[in-house]
Design a protein around this motif. Sequence first.
Motif: not given
Length: 312
Positions: A47-48, A273-275, A290-293, A299-300
Motif C-alpha cells: 500500500g502506497a 484503473y479501478s482504484k 504526487f504518489n498513488t495507490n 494487479g497493483a
Amino acid sequence: MRILSRVIALVALVAGLAVLPGSPAHAAYYNTYDDVAATPDTSDTTGAQAFAAGSTYLYSVKNRTSDDGRAVIYRVNKSTGDRVVMTNGTDKRAYNTWLGHANDMTIVDIDGKHHFFVVTMEKTGAQLVKLRYDGTTYYKVGSYKITLDGAVAAPSGVTRVAVSSTTIRFFFKSGRQVYNGTLPLRADSGTIAITKAFLLDVEGALVNGATVSDLGSFSHQGVYYDAANQTLYVPLTKDNRSIVLVYRSITSARTTTATSDKDLSFRITSSAYSKFEIEGVGLSGGRLYFNTNRASSSGAHDGVHVFKSYTV
C-alpha cells in the motif's frame, strides 16, 4: 468616409480591450498527469502511503499493516525516474517496522541534515516518527507522542509550516480539521500538544467550476503546505477518482473555516484503473508531484507522478 469608418473601428477595438481586465477569469483546472516512476510491491509491502517531494528526489512510503507492520521508502529522481528502495541504516535492512500506517510525512532540514517526520496513526506508542536520511540511507532518530486536550491524538496528515532557530511548526490534519503543533528544533522525543486551528470547507468546493455531489464521502489523504504562497493542498479520493483542493491565505494564526480556491482545482478520473488514490502531494521546482495507490484487474500499479502543465 473610409477614414471615419477606420477611426470608429479603432475606437471600438480600444474600448473592447479596455474592458478585458474586468472580464471573469476562466477557472484553472488540471486533469492529466505524467508518470515519473512505478513503485512496485516489495518486501511484502503493498500500500502506497506517505509522500514528500525534495528538490531532486521524490519519496514514497509503502507499507503493510499486518504482522510486523513493515514499511519501505522509495526514492525517485524526479527528472530521470531512476528509483531505489532506501536502506534502513538503523537495522541494516531494506524495510523498517516503526512507521505504523505511515499515512503522511514532511521534510525538515535540521543543522544541514535532511529529516522525514512521519505520522503513524497509531493510538499507542509514537504518533510521529523522525528519520534522518543521507543519500539512500535513513535512520530512526526520534519519536513523539501527540495529544489533544490531554488525550492521545493520531492525526492522518502532517506538513511543515515554518522552521526557526529553535522551533519547528507543523500543521496536523484529521479529516476536515487542521491543528497547530510545535516541536523544539533538536528534540528527539517528547509530547506535541496540538491545538485546533481551522476547518476545511469540503462539500461546497468547486472542481472545474462545479460542485461534486458526493465529495463529502471521499477519503481524506495527506496534506501539503506551500509556505511561500500560504497555500494548502488537500487530496481526496474515492475509487477511481482523486481530487486535490487548494486553500489560499492559510497561516497558523487562522481560526475561521477555509474555503477552497474556486478558480484552481485538480481531478483525475481514471478509466485505466479501478482504484486511483492520490495519497500525498508536494511541490518541487514549482510543479505538483504526487504518489498513488493504483490498481486494475491485472494487479497493483502504484507510482509517483506529476500534474501536466501546472506550475506555481
